[in-house]
Design a protein around this motif. Structure first.
Motif, PDB file in Angstrom:
ATOM      1  N   GLY A  37      57.499  34.809  39.027  1.00 53.25           N
ATOM      2  CA  GLY A  37      56.879  33.715  38.308  1.00 53.25           C
ATOM      3  C   GLY A  37      55.373  33.791  38.195  1.00 53.25           C
ATOM      4  N   TRP A  38      54.738  34.673  38.960  1.00 51.29           N
ATOM      5  CA  TRP A  38      53.281  34.855  38.899  1.00 51.29           C
ATOM      6  C   TRP A  38      52.852  35.246  37.491  1.00 51.29           C
ATOM      7  CZ3 TRP A  38      50.955  39.496  37.651  1.00 51.29           C
ATOM      8  CH2 TRP A  38      49.593  39.659  37.972  1.00 51.29           C
ATOM      9  N   LEU A  39      51.713  34.702  37.021  1.00 45.97           N
ATOM     10  CA  LEU A  39      51.225  34.964  35.669  1.00 45.97           C
ATOM     11  C   LEU A  39      49.865  35.653  35.710  1.00 45.97           C
ATOM     12  CD1 LEU A  39      52.019  31.616  33.801  1.00 45.97           C
ATOM     13  CD2 LEU A  39      53.192  33.798  33.522  1.00 45.97           C
ATOM     14  N   LEU A  40      49.691  36.656  34.864  1.00 41.87           N
ATOM     15  CA  LEU A  40      48.396  37.286  34.657  1.00 41.87           C
ATOM     16  C   LEU A  40      47.986  37.036  33.209  1.00 41.87           C
ATOM     17  CD1 LEU A  40      46.090  39.222  35.572  1.00 41.87           C
ATOM     18  CD2 LEU A  40      47.471  41.088  34.612  1.00 41.87           C
ATOM     19  N   PRO A  41      46.934  36.234  32.972  1.00 39.94           N
ATOM     20  CA  PRO A  41      46.486  36.007  31.594  1.00 39.94           C
ATOM     21  C   PRO A  41      45.977  37.299  30.962  1.00 39.94           C
ATOM     22  CG  PRO A  41      45.544  34.387  33.108  1.00 39.94           C
ATOM     23  CD  PRO A  41      46.154  35.462  33.959  1.00 39.94           C
ATOM     24  N   LEU A  42      46.273  37.479  29.694  1.00 39.45           N
ATOM     25  CA  LEU A  42      45.814  38.636  28.934  1.00 39.45           C
ATOM     26  C   LEU A  42      44.733  38.197  27.951  1.00 39.45           C
ATOM     27  CD1 LEU A  42      49.289  40.278  28.241  1.00 39.45           C
ATOM     28  CD2 LEU A  42      47.636  40.894  30.013  1.00 39.45           C
ATOM     29  N   ASP A  43      43.661  38.980  27.876  1.00 38.08           N
ATOM     30  CA  ASP A  43      42.464  38.566  27.142  1.00 38.08           C
ATOM     31  C   ASP A  43      42.536  39.003  25.680  1.00 38.08           C
ATOM     32  OD1 ASP A  43      40.003  37.549  26.590  1.00 38.08           O
ATOM     33  OD2 ASP A  43      38.943  38.676  28.141  1.00 38.08           O
ATOM     34  N   VAL A  44      43.450  38.410  24.943  1.00 42.76           N
ATOM     35  CA  VAL A  44      43.680  38.820  23.561  1.00 42.76           C
ATOM     36  C   VAL A  44      42.426  38.618  22.709  1.00 42.76           C
ATOM     37  CG1 VAL A  44      45.079  38.424  21.502  1.00 42.76           C
ATOM     38  CG2 VAL A  44      46.125  38.304  23.762  1.00 42.76           C
ATOM     39  N   VAL A 164      43.294  45.821  44.761  1.00 43.91           N
ATOM     40  CA  VAL A 164      44.726  45.617  44.599  1.00 43.91           C
ATOM     41  C   VAL A 164      45.370  46.981  44.373  1.00 43.91           C
ATOM     42  CG1 VAL A 164      44.556  45.262  42.093  1.00 43.91           C
ATOM     43  CG2 VAL A 164      46.490  44.292  43.344  1.00 43.91           C
ATOM     44  N   ASP A 165      46.584  47.130  44.818  1.00 41.78           N
ATOM     45  CA  ASP A 165      47.342  48.357  44.596  1.00 41.78           C
ATOM     46  C   ASP A 165      48.813  47.970  44.603  1.00 41.78           C
ATOM     47  OD1 ASP A 165      48.393  50.867  44.417  1.00 41.78           O
ATOM     48  OD2 ASP A 165      47.589  51.619  46.316  1.00 41.78           O
ATOM     49  N   GLU A 166      49.351  47.701  43.418  1.00 43.09           N
ATOM     50  CA  GLU A 166      50.726  47.211  43.367  1.00 43.09           C
ATOM     51  C   GLU A 166      51.472  47.771  42.177  1.00 43.09           C
ATOM     52  OE1 GLU A 166      50.673  42.962  43.261  1.00 43.09           O
ATOM     53  OE2 GLU A 166      49.623  42.835  41.343  1.00 43.09           O
ATOM     54  N   ARG A 167      52.777  47.914  42.372  1.00 43.08           N
ATOM     55  CA  ARG A 167      53.705  48.280  41.314  1.00 43.08           C
ATOM     56  C   ARG A 167      54.617  47.086  41.125  1.00 43.08           C
ATOM     57  NH1 ARG A 167      50.310  50.992  42.692  1.00 43.08           N
ATOM     58  NH2 ARG A 167      50.252  53.228  43.174  1.00 43.08           N
ATOM     59  N   LEU A 168      54.821  46.648  39.910  1.00 45.62           N
ATOM     60  CA  LEU A 168      55.546  45.418  39.677  1.00 45.62           C
ATOM     61  C   LEU A 168      56.342  45.507  38.388  1.00 45.62           C
ATOM     62  CD1 LEU A 168      52.883  42.920  38.331  1.00 45.62           C
ATOM     63  CD2 LEU A 168      52.204  45.030  39.407  1.00 45.62           C
ATOM     64  N   THR A 169      57.272  44.586  38.246  1.00 47.22           N
ATOM     65  CA  THR A 169      58.036  44.437  37.012  1.00 47.22           C
ATOM     66  C   THR A 169      57.552  43.168  36.322  1.00 47.22           C
ATOM     67  OG1 THR A 169      59.964  45.545  37.946  1.00 47.22           O
ATOM     68  CG2 THR A 169      60.330  44.151  36.024  1.00 47.22           C
ATOM     69  N   VAL A 170      57.226  43.293  35.050  1.00 46.12           N
ATOM     70  CA  VAL A 170      56.643  42.171  34.307  1.00 46.12           C
ATOM     71  C   VAL A 170      57.294  42.080  32.931  1.00 46.12           C
ATOM     72  CG1 VAL A 170      54.403  42.324  35.483  1.00 46.12           C
ATOM     73  CG2 VAL A 170      54.804  43.644  33.393  1.00 46.12           C
ATOM     74  N   ARG A 171      56.996  41.006  32.243  1.00 49.46           N
ATOM     75  CA  ARG A 171      57.324  40.884  30.830  1.00 49.46           C
ATOM     76  C   ARG A 171      56.184  40.149  30.146  1.00 49.46           C
ATOM     77  NH1 ARG A 171      61.494  37.134  32.933  1.00 49.46           N
ATOM     78  NH2 ARG A 171      60.779  34.987  32.615  1.00 49.46           N
TER      79      ARG A 171
END
Length: 244
Positions: A37-44, A164-171
């Motif tokens: 559920g964590w969100l990362l905003p994208l700077d469109v 930070v150093d992470e591998r994650l699954t996102v959409r």
């Protein structure tokens, strides 16, 4: 499934409707959502605007010809092309490719893991805006980019602005309920990116910050220097359209 096959499949997440809608509008909100559920905003908005002061610190370090991997709407490609620098953008999103074309930038709708023109002859590769995360395996990506740049070439990569150093699954999701499919991604701060670079045969030549963003210049270990336009692939080789 091999790492390359997985990366190719994963990149379809950036071709999903929410991303295309945001690029067409030139604005968000748009996010990467993790499975928890964590969100990362994208700077469109920044991606669709002309290059800012931080972007220019990248552009000033480019030695042509330049390959912009995951070029998005193409602000860096268009700026380099306008300045007469040989450049090619790559992106898997047809919407991003179309936007880059309208901006006057040469671009291919293609993955970095597919066959590319002028492999081993690019003076500079760019991984801006978090694109070190492409495919979810930074070491696989760094190995691939080493095969793309010329002896003595370099990679200019943007790190996360904090450790930070992470591998994650996102959409990809937007605020209107549109969402793409799940895909692997990675996030690396400067320290983790430097470690991944060392593990894949790159040498950290420079690290700098600008406007809250962090960047590394990585040099290929091979000797020699890049000689600009001598390495320019013919436009007939890569075209300007949405080719796969």
């Amino acid at each position: 499934m091999t790492a390359v096959t997985a990366a190719l499949a994963a990149e379809t997440g950036w071709s999903a409707d929410p991303y295309a809608w945001a690029i067409a509008r030139g604005s968000g909100p748009l996010f990467l959502r993790r499975t928890d559920g964590w969100l990362l905003p994208l700077d469109v908005e920044r991606w669709c605007a002309p290059p800012d002061a931080a972007d220019r610190t990248l552009l000033h370090r480019c030695r042509g010809p330049v390959l912009d991997i995951g070029c998005g709407p193409g602000r860096l490609v268009a700026e380099l092309a306008a300045d007469g620098v040989p450049v090619l953008g790559l992106d898997v999103s047809p919407a991003a490719v179309a936007h880059t074309q309208r901006s006057g930038g040469p671009v291919l709708c293609r993955s970095v893991f597919e066959p590319l023109p002028a492999e081993g002859r690019w003076g500079t590769a760019l991984l801006a805006d978090g694109n070190i995360g492409i495919g979810g395996d930074p070491c696989a990506l760094l190995h691939r980019v080493r095969r793309l740049v010329a002896p003595g070439g370099r990679l200019l990569a943007e790190a996360a602005p904090y450790d930070v150093d992470e591998r994650l699954t996102v959409r990809v999701e937007d605020a209107h309920g549109r969402r793409g499919g799940d895909f692997p991604w990675a996030r690396l701060g400067a320290g983790a990116l430097a470690a991944a670079a060392a593990a894949t045969g790159w040498v950290v030549e420079e690290e700098w910050s600008a406007a809250g963003r962090r960047f590394l210049a990585l040099g290929s270990a091979a000797a020699g220097r890049v000689s600009g336009r001598q390495l320019l692939p013919s436009p007939a080789t890569y075209g300007r359209g949405s080719q796969r």
